[in-house]
Design a protein around this motif. Sequence first.
Motif, PDB file in Angstrom:
ATOM      1  N   LYS A  35      58.113  -2.693  57.616  1.00  0.00           N
ATOM      2  CA  LYS A  35      57.517  -1.507  58.109  1.00  0.00           C
ATOM      3  C   LYS A  35      56.697  -1.499  59.379  1.00  0.00           C
ATOM      4  O   LYS A  35      56.550  -2.549  60.153  1.00  0.00           O
ATOM      5  CB  LYS A  35      56.180  -1.681  57.263  1.00  0.00           C
ATOM      6  N   ILE A  36      56.653  -0.172  58.994  1.00  0.00           N
ATOM      7  CA  ILE A  36      55.929   0.157  61.102  1.00  0.00           C
ATOM      8  C   ILE A  36      54.628   0.491  60.962  1.00  0.00           C
ATOM      9  O   ILE A  36      54.363   0.788  59.658  1.00  0.00           O
ATOM     10  CB  ILE A  36      56.349   1.577  61.367  1.00  0.00           C
ATOM     11  N   ARG A  37      53.542  -0.582  61.292  1.00  0.00           N
ATOM     12  CA  ARG A  37      52.424  -0.356  61.738  1.00  0.00           C
ATOM     13  C   ARG A  37      51.418   1.002  61.090  1.00  0.00           C
ATOM     14  O   ARG A  37      52.463   1.979  61.973  1.00  0.00           O
ATOM     15  CB  ARG A  37      51.720  -1.265  62.766  1.00  0.00           C
ATOM     16  N   PRO A  38      50.313   1.373  60.238  1.00  0.00           N
ATOM     17  CA  PRO A  38      50.507   2.658  60.272  1.00  0.00           C
ATOM     18  C   PRO A  38      50.353   3.146  62.038  1.00  0.00           C
ATOM     19  O   PRO A  38      50.080   4.602  61.787  1.00  0.00           O
ATOM     20  CB  PRO A  38      48.710   2.595  59.328  1.00  0.00           C
ATOM     21  N   PRO A  39      49.086   2.541  62.877  1.00  0.00           N
ATOM     22  CA  PRO A  39      48.794   3.048  63.733  1.00  0.00           C
ATOM     23  C   PRO A  39      49.770   3.668  64.367  1.00  0.00           C
ATOM     24  O   PRO A  39      49.700   5.020  65.753  1.00  0.00           O
ATOM     25  CB  PRO A  39      47.519   2.478  64.272  1.00  0.00           C
ATOM     26  N   GLN A  40      51.075   2.955  64.634  1.00  0.00           N
ATOM     27  CA  GLN A  40      52.412   3.439  65.028  1.00  0.00           C
ATOM     28  C   GLN A  40      52.844   4.536  64.818  1.00  0.00           C
ATOM     29  O   GLN A  40      53.455   5.091  65.336  1.00  0.00           O
ATOM     30  CB  GLN A  40      52.942   1.751  65.544  1.00  0.00           C
ATOM     31  N   LEU A  41      52.643   4.459  63.766  1.00  0.00           N
ATOM     32  CA  LEU A  41      53.619   5.228  62.733  1.00  0.00           C
ATOM     33  C   LEU A  41      53.161   6.545  62.922  1.00  0.00           C
ATOM     34  O   LEU A  41      53.802   7.647  63.369  1.00  0.00           O
ATOM     35  CB  LEU A  41      53.916   4.619  61.184  1.00  0.00           C
ATOM     36  N   ALA A  42      51.957   6.639  62.404  1.00  0.00           N
ATOM     37  CA  ALA A  42      50.583   8.206  63.109  1.00  0.00           C
ATOM     38  C   ALA A  42      51.482   8.898  64.695  1.00  0.00           C
ATOM     39  O   ALA A  42      51.747   9.847  64.658  1.00  0.00           O
ATOM     40  CB  ALA A  42      49.436   7.814  63.183  1.00  0.00           C
ATOM     41  N   ARG A  43      51.572   7.555  66.046  1.00  0.00           N
ATOM     42  CA  ARG A  43      51.500   8.332  67.103  1.00  0.00           C
ATOM     43  C   ARG A  43      53.296   8.817  66.879  1.00  0.00           C
ATOM     44  O   ARG A  43      53.428   9.787  67.295  1.00  0.00           O
ATOM     45  CB  ARG A  43      51.711   7.081  68.491  1.00  0.00           C
ATOM     46  N   LEU A  44      54.287   7.957  65.764  1.00  0.00           N
ATOM     47  CA  LEU A  44      55.133   8.751  66.181  1.00  0.00           C
ATOM     48  C   LEU A  44      55.488   9.742  65.229  1.00  0.00           C
ATOM     49  O   LEU A  44      56.228  10.953  65.729  1.00  0.00           O
ATOM     50  CB  LEU A  44      56.645   7.610  65.572  1.00  0.00           C
ATOM     51  N   LEU A  45      54.878  10.122  64.437  1.00  0.00           N
ATOM     52  CA  LEU A  45      55.196  10.945  63.788  1.00  0.00           C
ATOM     53  C   LEU A  45      54.359  12.371  64.319  1.00  0.00           C
ATOM     54  O   LEU A  45      54.530  13.529  63.477  1.00  0.00           O
ATOM     55  CB  LEU A  45      54.251  11.067  62.140  1.00  0.00           C
ATOM     56  N   ALA A  46      53.325  12.023  65.361  1.00  0.00           N
ATOM     57  CA  ALA A  46      52.651  13.475  66.468  1.00  0.00           C
ATOM     58  C   ALA A  46      54.319  13.574  67.314  1.00  0.00           C
ATOM     59  O   ALA A  46      53.668  14.731  68.020  1.00  0.00           O
ATOM     60  CB  ALA A  46      51.614  12.765  67.544  1.00  0.00           C
ATOM     61  N   GLY A  47      55.129  12.922  67.093  1.00  0.00           N
ATOM     62  CA  GLY A  47      55.943  13.078  68.456  1.00  0.00           C
ATOM     63  C   GLY A  47      55.886  12.166  69.917  1.00  0.00           C
ATOM     64  O   GLY A  47      57.116  12.637  70.287  1.00  0.00           O
ATOM     65  N   GLU A  48      55.335  11.074  69.839  1.00  0.00           N
ATOM     66  CA  GLU A  48      55.327  10.447  70.614  1.00  0.00           C
ATOM     67  C   GLU A  48      56.387   9.084  70.980  1.00  0.00           C
ATOM     68  O   GLU A  48      57.080   9.676  69.645  1.00  0.00           O
ATOM     69  CB  GLU A  48      54.106   9.610  70.764  1.00  0.00           C
ATOM     70  N   VAL A  49      57.245   9.334  71.870  1.00  0.00           N
ATOM     71  CA  VAL A  49      57.846   7.844  72.456  1.00  0.00           C
ATOM     72  C   VAL A  49      57.482   6.623  72.587  1.00  0.00           C
ATOM     73  O   VAL A  49      56.530   6.874  73.296  1.00  0.00           O
ATOM     74  CB  VAL A  49      59.068   8.569  73.643  1.00  0.00           C
ATOM     75  N   ILE A  50      57.181   5.839  72.259  1.00  0.00           N
ATOM     76  CA  ILE A  50      56.244   4.653  71.961  1.00  0.00           C
ATOM     77  C   ILE A  50      57.476   3.136  72.589  1.00  0.00           C
ATOM     78  O   ILE A  50      58.118   2.713  72.258  1.00  0.00           O
ATOM     79  CB  ILE A  50      56.020   4.006  71.433  1.00  0.00           C
TER      80      ILE A  50
END
Length: 480
Positions: free
Chosen positions: A133-148
């Motif tokens: 699973k993706i960690r929640p903080p990282q998942l929130a950034r991705l769902l906000a449209g960021e490229v990480i």
Amino acid sequence: MPRKVRSQGRLWSVAAAAGRWWAGLSLERRFTIVTVAVLALAMTVLGHWVERRVRAGWTQIMAEIAATYIEAIIQPHVAALGSDVQRLTPAVEAGLRAVVREGALASQVRDLKIWSTSGELIFSTAGPPRGEKIRPPQLARLLAGEVIAPAQNHAKAGEDDVIEIYAPIYDPDRRRIILIGEFYKRSALISAEISQLKYALWFLIANIGCGIGVALYALIRRASRVIATQRAQLEANVERASALAKRNSTLRRAADSARISAALTNEEYLSRIGADLHDGPIQMLSLMMLRLPPHSPDPAIDEIRSAFQPLIEQTLGELRSLSAGLVLPEIRDLSPVATIEAAITSHERYTGTLVGRSFGDLPTEMPEAIRVCAFRVVQEALMNAYKHAGGSGQLVTCDFDEASLVLMIEDAGGTSLVGEALEAGGLGLRGMRTRVHALRGTLAVTKTETGGTRIYARLPVRPRSLTASVDPDETPEHRG
């Protein structure tokens, strides 16, 4: 001997040698070495920090470019699945594997993973999903449209030859995110660019550091020269001040000696005047008394004798009194108490009055100039008390306080000297003041409660300065 002990012994030897080397350096070199070391450390830390920041920014930019490129290829394969996808169809999985292994991304992407919007792994070209699973903080950034591009990839971009990138995958209208893609992009080109940038950055930092170092060295060198010049000037000023202090000390001793010599010479001069009066006018008047005509039946002769004899006797008395006051008794070997007692006794003998006395704890030895001055002050003060107060209530108090001989002479009444003789500048008081001030003392005249006069004198006793002799060869002219 064990190897560990030998190693510690060598370390101590090296440390001792380094300590001796450091102790032998000048202050300028120590400061220069410390400054260069601090500058090198600061530039190194700055270089590493800038390098990491540049690497992170460069990696992020390349990740966004690569994510855009990959999204353009992968998005068509998953767009038909719709939103909230939890599982890929076999056809979509086969298409994604073909794109990664044989398509346009074969040379750019090593592995590909697809995550659902809930953060669960639903597809991977590296093997079947294992409940990751993706960690929640990282998942929130991705769902906000960021490229990480995770921070740990920044330093490992050149080691594993890949960069891990997370990028959101949108629906065809780009209204919402339907999946999250993770891929490992090959980083050979990025690593080469970062290496070139790193070398250029370190070259720039090294040049800047060298420039700052040279400027600091020049500044330290100039400051060192200024300090050395000022130190030399200060040492020269200190030497001159020391020489002036020695000269002033010698001149002060010479002045003290001159004052003492002048005081003693003045006493000798007064004694000589008294002796001359005794041997001259007094002897002549005594001879005149002897040559006066004897008593005769002739009235004219008796009239001459009766007219001149009282005048001659009065003049002889006054001259003898004056001569006795001028001639200083032999007080060279007397103690301070005996000296003052001699002045009191002499006054009592000549005036027929009584003088009270009170002596404190006085030293047994005291400079001759102090004793002579004390004798004259007591003598003159008692004579003033006899003239102006009729000798009533005469009291002499003597004590030794704070390295000073303290004299206090007072009477009980009569005409006070405070408003009369002192303001008029009487000869006796002026003489006392001159004697006391010549020895750096103080003299004060005040009125007592009974209307009499109190004379207070303080004579500082400084054996080293008052008894010092000055060698003619030590005068400023001979010292140059």
